[in-house]
Motif scaffolding. Sequence first.
Motif, PDB file in Angstrom:
ATOM      1  N   THR A 158      10.516 -15.365 -10.275  1.00  0.00           N
ATOM      2  CA  THR A 158      10.719 -16.804 -10.133  1.00  0.00           C
ATOM      3  C   THR A 158      11.589 -17.079  -8.909  1.00  0.00           C
ATOM      4  N   LYS A 159      11.651 -18.351  -8.529  1.00  0.00           N
ATOM      5  CA  LYS A 159      12.523 -18.738  -7.408  1.00  0.00           C
ATOM      6  C   LYS A 159      13.971 -18.388  -7.713  1.00  0.00           C
ATOM      7  N   GLU A 160      14.380 -18.583  -8.955  1.00  0.00           N
ATOM      8  CA  GLU A 160      15.755 -18.283  -9.356  1.00  0.00           C
ATOM      9  C   GLU A 160      16.058 -16.797  -9.224  1.00  0.00           C
ATOM     10  N   GLU A 161      15.116 -15.937  -9.618  1.00  0.00           N
ATOM     11  CA  GLU A 161      15.323 -14.491  -9.488  1.00  0.00           C
ATOM     12  C   GLU A 161      15.433 -14.088  -8.019  1.00  0.00           C
ATOM     13  N   PHE A 162      14.611 -14.687  -7.161  1.00  0.00           N
ATOM     14  CA  PHE A 162      14.726 -14.402  -5.728  1.00  0.00           C
ATOM     15  C   PHE A 162      16.059 -14.897  -5.186  1.00  0.00           C
ATOM     16  N   ARG A 163      16.524 -16.039  -5.674  1.00  0.00           N
ATOM     17  CA  ARG A 163      17.808 -16.563  -5.220  1.00  0.00           C
ATOM     18  C   ARG A 163      18.933 -15.589  -5.563  1.00  0.00           C
ATOM     19  N   LEU A 164      18.890 -15.020  -6.762  1.00  0.00           N
ATOM     20  CA  LEU A 164      19.907 -14.049  -7.175  1.00  0.00           C
ATOM     21  C   LEU A 164      19.862 -12.786  -6.320  1.00  0.00           C
TER      22      LEU A 164
END
Length: 167
Positions: free
Chosen positions: A52-58
């Motif tokens: 997800t976008k959130e996982e990439f952000r992390l």
Amino acid sequence: NQENQIKHMMQQAQKWSDQIQTGRLHQHEVHLALHSTIFKHLEYPLSTLSLTKEEFRLVQQPIYQVALLTMRICRTFPHVLHYAHFSRGDLQLPDLYVKQGIAQLESLFRHLGAQETSLSATLLRNSLQLFILESGLGEQVFQTSYTHFKKLVTPCLLTNGSYPGVL
């Protein structure tokens, strides 16, 4: 396993960040290192993941914290401008979420090619045929939003998030 891959990517991002932070690179060398080392490492498995976008952000967070500081760019620089073209004065950093979708589409079209006879190609063709049959869309399956008919179809390779840009 996707969780293991995320952990590995986060470890690599942290390792790269630590090395950049302790090194003495100039601003343009850090920008070059972003494109030639860590982002190449992170881009390699994208066609097989469904992050997800959130996982990439992390995953990217430690990279951006160190790289932006080293390049003397405010860390609160809007993320949308990270990915814009450099000629507009922006950073031109790759958006890994978008690159993941592109890599998955390339993989899908490569495996659905007429001459492809691999097991992956066979599984994708069968999934696509069942998906078309269940949805009743015929050849319009790629022209219709998946959200309109997702309750009608059985979960398959095309709907499990592996190809988020497709359906």
